[in-house]
Design a protein around this motif. Structure first.
Motif, short mmCIF file in Angstrom:
data_model
loop_
_atom_site.label_atom_id
_atom_site.label_comp_id
_atom_site.label_asym_id
_atom_site.label_seq_id
_atom_site.Cartn_x
_atom_site.Cartn_y
_atom_site.Cartn_z
N ALA A 78 0.81 -1.22 0.00
CA ALA A 78 0.00 0.00 0.00
C ALA A 78 0.84 1.27 0.00
O ALA A 78 0.30 2.37 -0.03
CB ALA A 78 -0.93 0.00 1.22
N GLY A 79 2.17 1.11 0.06
CA GLY A 79 3.05 2.28 -0.02
C GLY A 79 3.69 2.70 1.27
O GLY A 79 4.32 3.76 1.33
N PHE A 80 3.57 1.87 2.32
CA PHE A 80 4.16 2.22 3.60
C PHE A 80 5.48 1.47 3.78
O PHE A 80 5.49 0.24 3.68
CB PHE A 80 3.20 1.86 4.74
N ALA A 108 -1.00 -0.56 -9.44
CA ALA A 108 -1.93 0.41 -10.02
C ALA A 108 -2.38 1.41 -8.95
O ALA A 108 -2.51 2.62 -9.23
CB ALA A 108 -3.13 -0.31 -10.62
N PHE A 109 -2.62 0.94 -7.74
CA PHE A 109 -2.98 1.84 -6.65
C PHE A 109 -1.86 2.84 -6.38
O PHE A 109 -2.11 4.04 -6.23
CB PHE A 109 -3.27 1.04 -5.38
N VAL A 113 -1.98 7.06 -6.49
CA VAL A 113 -1.61 7.98 -5.43
C VAL A 113 -0.55 8.96 -5.92
O VAL A 113 -0.61 10.17 -5.64
CB VAL A 113 -1.10 7.23 -4.19
N ILE A 114 0.42 8.47 -6.67
CA ILE A 114 1.46 9.35 -7.23
C ILE A 114 0.82 10.42 -8.11
O ILE A 114 1.16 11.61 -8.03
CB ILE A 114 2.49 8.53 -8.02
N SER A 115 -0.15 10.02 -8.93
CA SER A 115 -0.83 10.97 -9.82
C SER A 115 -1.58 12.03 -9.04
O SER A 115 -1.57 13.22 -9.41
CB SER A 115 -1.79 10.21 -10.73
N LYS A 116 -2.22 11.65 -7.94
CA LYS A 116 -3.05 12.57 -7.17
C LYS A 116 -2.26 13.45 -6.22
O LYS A 116 -2.74 14.53 -5.83
CB LYS A 116 -4.10 11.79 -6.37
N THR A 117 -1.07 13.03 -5.82
CA THR A 117 -0.31 13.77 -4.81
C THR A 117 0.97 14.41 -5.34
O THR A 117 1.56 15.25 -4.66
CB THR A 117 0.09 12.85 -3.64
N GLY A 118 1.41 14.01 -6.53
CA GLY A 118 2.68 14.52 -7.03
C GLY A 118 3.88 13.92 -6.33
O GLY A 118 4.99 14.48 -6.39
#
Length: 214
Positions: A78-80, A108-109, A113-118
């Protein structure tokens, strides 16, 4: 308790990241909640404590090492903590995190997140064993809830061979002293233990000067 109060309770010095970064982390947390029913990003029983158990726990790593480094985050899931680090790096406009996640749905998730947060990150949908040679110079490696310390050091060893100054940062739970003892049978390394703010007895292990024992 309001979110801002919970953040302040966890990090009295919460100003070590900007208000904009806190806003980006909120977007990230909202996306975890949105995607969770379809791909089970985190243990469902921890979802009510998403901020303390996952976001703020991961943020400890950036608090310890805020330099704009090039990271590999192993088994990102999940990116943690890797995606949290990448979101924090947006303020500096420097540093990068390579998120390694072999599950295509989770990859894909991470991209969403990268797309939405930069976030300053890229996603590598492959197993960690295939990553060596896929990226250039790496300064640091992170992992959380992925594998035993001995296994993590095995994954990191090719990168440590390329860079003698490489540092490894691993979130570990209450049984970490036993993992350290077992790892020392196979590996030589320097260790600094940073006691976790998330749970008494857990730690973030800072490891350097990795070598294989004969």
């Amino acid at each position: 308790m309001a979110l801002d109060s919970r953040i302040q309770g966890f990090f009295p010095d919460s100003g070590f990241v900007s208000r904009e970064t806190w806003d980006r982390l909120r977007v990230y947390a909202d996306l975890v909640r949105k995607w969770q029913p379809s791909i089970n990003l985190i243990s469902p029983k921890t979802l009510p404590d998403l901020w303390e158990r996952h976001v703020l726990d991961s943020l400890q790593l950036f608090r310890l090492r805020p330099d704009p480094l090039t990271w590999i985050d192993m088994g990102s899931g999940a990116g943690f903590p890797g995606l949290v680090t990448a979101i924090c790096l947006t303020d500096s406009g420097a540093g990068w995190v390579h998120l390694v996640e072999s599950n295509n749905k989770k990859a894909a998730f991470l991209r969403q997140v990268i797309s939405k947060t930069g976030a300053r990150a890229s996603v590598h949908p492959m197993r960690m064993e295939a990553m060596h040679g896929e990226v250039g110079d790496v300064d640091a490696i992170s992992a959380r809830a992925l594998a035993s310390l001995s296994e993590l050091l095995g994954y990191a060893a090719p990168f440590a061979a390329d860079n003698a100054a490489l540092q490894m940062w691993f979130h570990k739970g209450l049984d970490y002293p036993g993992e350290v003892r077992s790892a020392r049978d196979l590996w030589g390394f320097d260790l600094i233990e940073h006691q976790s703010l998330a749970r008494d007895g857990s730690a973030i292990l800072q490891i350097s000067n990795l070598s294989k024992r004969n």
